[in-house]
Every structure is written in structure tokens, then in C-alpha cells.
Motif scaffolding. Structure first.
Motif, PDB file in Angstrom:
ATOM      1  N   ALA A  70      -9.637   5.500  15.887  1.00 15.12           N
ATOM      2  CA  ALA A  70     -10.661   5.634  14.864  1.00 15.12           C
ATOM      3  C   ALA A  70     -10.097   5.077  13.675  1.00 15.12           C
ATOM      4  N   GLU A  71      -8.835   4.824  13.338  1.00 17.32           N
ATOM      5  CA  GLU A  71      -8.456   3.975  12.355  1.00 17.32           C
ATOM      6  C   GLU A  71      -8.834   2.761  12.393  1.00 17.32           C
ATOM      7  N   VAL A  72      -8.912   1.929  13.610  1.00 17.84           N
ATOM      8  CA  VAL A  72      -9.293   0.755  13.952  1.00 17.84           C
ATOM      9  C   VAL A  72     -10.814   0.546  13.578  1.00 17.84           C
ATOM     10  N   GLU A  73     -11.370   1.507  14.335  1.00 15.22           N
ATOM     11  CA  GLU A  73     -13.116   1.326  13.932  1.00 15.22           C
ATOM     12  C   GLU A  73     -13.520   1.593  12.567  1.00 15.22           C
ATOM     13  N   GLN A  74     -12.713   2.360  11.801  1.00 14.21           N
ATOM     14  CA  GLN A  74     -12.847   2.661  10.303  1.00 14.21           C
ATOM     15  C   GLN A  74     -12.567   1.328   9.540  1.00 14.21           C
ATOM     16  N   TRP A  75     -11.529   0.498  10.065  1.00 18.37           N
ATOM     17  CA  TRP A  75     -11.347  -0.750   9.274  1.00 18.37           C
ATOM     18  C   TRP A  75     -12.369  -1.602   9.472  1.00 18.37           C
ATOM     19  N   MET A  76     -12.860  -1.591  10.895  1.00 14.37           N
ATOM     20  CA  MET A  76     -13.908  -2.725  11.074  1.00 14.37           C
ATOM     21  C   MET A  76     -15.230  -2.091  10.341  1.00 14.37           C
ATOM     22  N   ASP A  77     -15.331  -1.043  10.266  1.00 13.05           N
ATOM     23  CA  ASP A  77     -16.743  -0.584   9.470  1.00 13.05           C
ATOM     24  C   ASP A  77     -16.467  -1.000   8.001  1.00 13.05           C
ATOM     25  N   LEU A  78     -14.981  -0.851   7.604  1.00 13.64           N
ATOM     26  CA  LEU A  78     -14.866  -1.360   5.840  1.00 13.64           C
ATOM     27  C   LEU A  78     -15.055  -2.692   5.852  1.00 13.64           C
ATOM     28  N   VAL A  79     -14.653  -3.611   6.831  1.00 12.95           N
ATOM     29  CA  VAL A  79     -14.641  -4.805   6.505  1.00 12.95           C
ATOM     30  C   VAL A  79     -16.366  -5.657   6.938  1.00 12.95           C
ATOM     31  N   GLY A  80     -17.121  -4.605   7.539  1.00 18.01           N
ATOM     32  CA  GLY A  80     -18.593  -5.025   7.671  1.00 18.01           C
ATOM     33  C   GLY A  80     -18.608  -5.418   9.278  1.00 18.01           C
ATOM     34  N   GLU A  81     -17.729  -5.461  10.044  1.00 16.21           N
ATOM     35  CA  GLU A  81     -17.938  -6.064  11.475  1.00 16.21           C
ATOM     36  C   GLU A  81     -18.759  -5.158  12.186  1.00 16.21           C
ATOM     37  N   THR A  82     -19.922  -5.758  12.695  1.00 17.35           N
ATOM     38  CA  THR A  82     -20.922  -5.034  13.408  1.00 17.35           C
ATOM     39  C   THR A  82     -21.207  -5.573  14.672  1.00 17.35           C
ATOM     40  N   ASP A  83     -20.734  -6.772  15.138  1.00 16.00           N
ATOM     41  CA  ASP A  83     -20.959  -7.520  16.204  1.00 16.00           C
ATOM     42  C   ASP A  83     -20.303  -6.745  17.343  1.00 16.00           C
ATOM     43  N   PRO A  84     -20.979  -6.071  18.476  1.00  8.81           N
ATOM     44  CA  PRO A  84     -20.508  -5.153  19.296  1.00  8.81           C
ATOM     45  C   PRO A  84     -19.532  -5.921  20.223  1.00  8.81           C
ATOM     46  N   GLU A  85     -19.606  -7.283  20.558  1.00 10.53           N
ATOM     47  CA  GLU A  85     -18.635  -7.956  21.324  1.00 10.53           C
ATOM     48  C   GLU A  85     -17.303  -8.015  20.609  1.00 10.53           C
ATOM     49  N   THR A  86     -17.478  -8.408  19.337  1.00  6.58           N
ATOM     50  CA  THR A  86     -16.332  -8.516  18.636  1.00  6.58           C
ATOM     51  C   THR A  86     -15.439  -7.254  18.265  1.00  6.58           C
ATOM     52  N   ARG A  87     -16.308  -6.265  17.920  1.00  6.71           N
ATOM     53  CA  ARG A  87     -15.596  -4.895  18.001  1.00  6.71           C
ATOM     54  C   ARG A  87     -14.707  -4.614  19.394  1.00  6.71           C
ATOM     55  N   ARG A  88     -15.325  -4.829  20.568  1.00  6.94           N
ATOM     56  CA  ARG A  88     -14.811  -4.495  21.735  1.00  6.94           C
ATOM     57  C   ARG A  88     -13.364  -5.453  21.977  1.00  6.94           C
ATOM     58  N   GLU A  89     -13.368  -6.500  21.435  1.00  2.91           N
ATOM     59  CA  GLU A  89     -12.449  -7.592  21.671  1.00  2.91           C
ATOM     60  C   GLU A  89     -11.201  -7.055  20.501  1.00  2.91           C
TER      61      GLU A  89
END
Length: 167
Positions: A70-89
Motif C-alpha cells: 500500500a505504501e509503494v502504491e501510494q508513493w506511485m500515486d503521489l509521483v503521478g505514475e500511471t503506466d500499468p507496466e511500470t507500476r507492475r515492475e
């Protein structure tokens, strides 16, 4: 329009904006349309706030290696990372694989101890695979996944019924 849209429109049309105290200056003012002037008057305080907000130029540091999913996903949301492949990686790098398929029992001939050097099947040659000739090879190739009655786990494969490695 909201303040952010007005700011975007003005920037796209080449206007310069400055804030001095509570005063908003837009140049060249001669190019402003009546509609844009009305929108600016309506949203003046929000525009001033947008223009005077301190810029956050410092990157948001990534979470520590012990962070929860959840913390990692929250950080990705905060920095604006929306690409699904990058999020999975990113999640995989933190040890959170996105999804793993359950063991389906499908294996490639290459994983079977019955595979001969010539690509033939030892189980077929012994007559253990019904309706298969002694010169049988899997039609799709030795790397294609399939279920085979003559499958014998290789040294690196596990027995799906016991989840233990076989000798």
C-alpha cells in the motif's frame, strides 16, 4: 473554466502573468477577450494562489525497501505514475508480484525426463502414451506447454501433488 484551465489557456496563448501582492498582471492585456477577462475576474483569487504556490522541485523519495504494498502504491500515486507496466515492475522490484498463475499442470517436453536427445519421447517409445507412435514428438515443439500422461518431472521440476522437488 476553473483556475487551472484559465492558467493553462493563458500560457498556451503566450500571455505573461505576474503577481505583486494581491494584484494580478497579465500582459499583453490588449489581446485579452471579454470572455477571458470575465473568467479571470471570477477566478482571480484562485489564479493568484496558483501563481504564488511554492514549486515542489524536490523529487519525492521512494519508500524504503521494507515498505508495504500500500505504501509503494501510494508513493506511485503521489509521483503521478500511471503506466500499468511500470507500476507492475516497481511492485515486483519491491517483492510484490502483481499476479501469479496457479500451477496448471502444463509442462513443456523440455522439462520432462522422458525427452530423448533426438527430441523423441521415451514414454511414447515404451508405449505409455495411448495412440502415439514410437517416433512421437509433441507437434507444437518441445517448448510448448501441454498436459502429458507420460510426463516425468525433471530434476529441477517439482511434483505438483506434493510441491516437493523430485530427485
Amino acid at each position: 473554466m476553473n483556475a487551472a484551465e484559465i492558467l493553462h489557456t493563458l500560457t498556451d496563448q503566450g500571455f505573461n502573468m505576474a503577481v505583486e501582492g494581491d494584484r494580478l498582471t497579465i500582459t499583453p492585456s490588449s489581446r485579452l477577450t471579454d470572455t477571458l477577462r470575465a473568467e479571470i475576474r471570477t477566478h482571480k483569487f484562485a489564479l493568484v494562489e496558483l501563481l504564488t504556490r511554492p514549486a515542489n522541485d524536490e523529487p519525492t523519495p521512494p519508500p524504503p525497501a521494507t515498505a508495504s504494498r500500500a505504501e509503494v502504491e501510494q508513493w506511485m500515486d503521489l509521483v503521478g505514475e500511471t503506466d500499468p507496466e511500470t507500476r507492475r515492475e516497481v511492485l515486483a522490484n519491491y517483492g510484490y508480484p502483481s499476479f501469479t498463475y496457479p500451477d496448471s499442470g502444463r509442462r513443456a517436453c523440455r522439462q520432462c525426463r522422458n525427452l530423448e536427445v533426438d527430441g523423441g519421447c521415451r514414454a511414447a517409445r515404451r508405449g505409455q502414451i495411448p495412440n502415439a507412435s514410437k517416433h512421437y514428438t509433441w507437434p507444437a515443439g518441445i517448448d510448448a506447454l501441454h498436459r502429458c500422461i507420460g510426463f516425468r518431472p525433471g530434476l529441477d521440476d517439482h511434483d505438483p501433488t506434493t510441491t516437493e522437488k523430485r530427485p
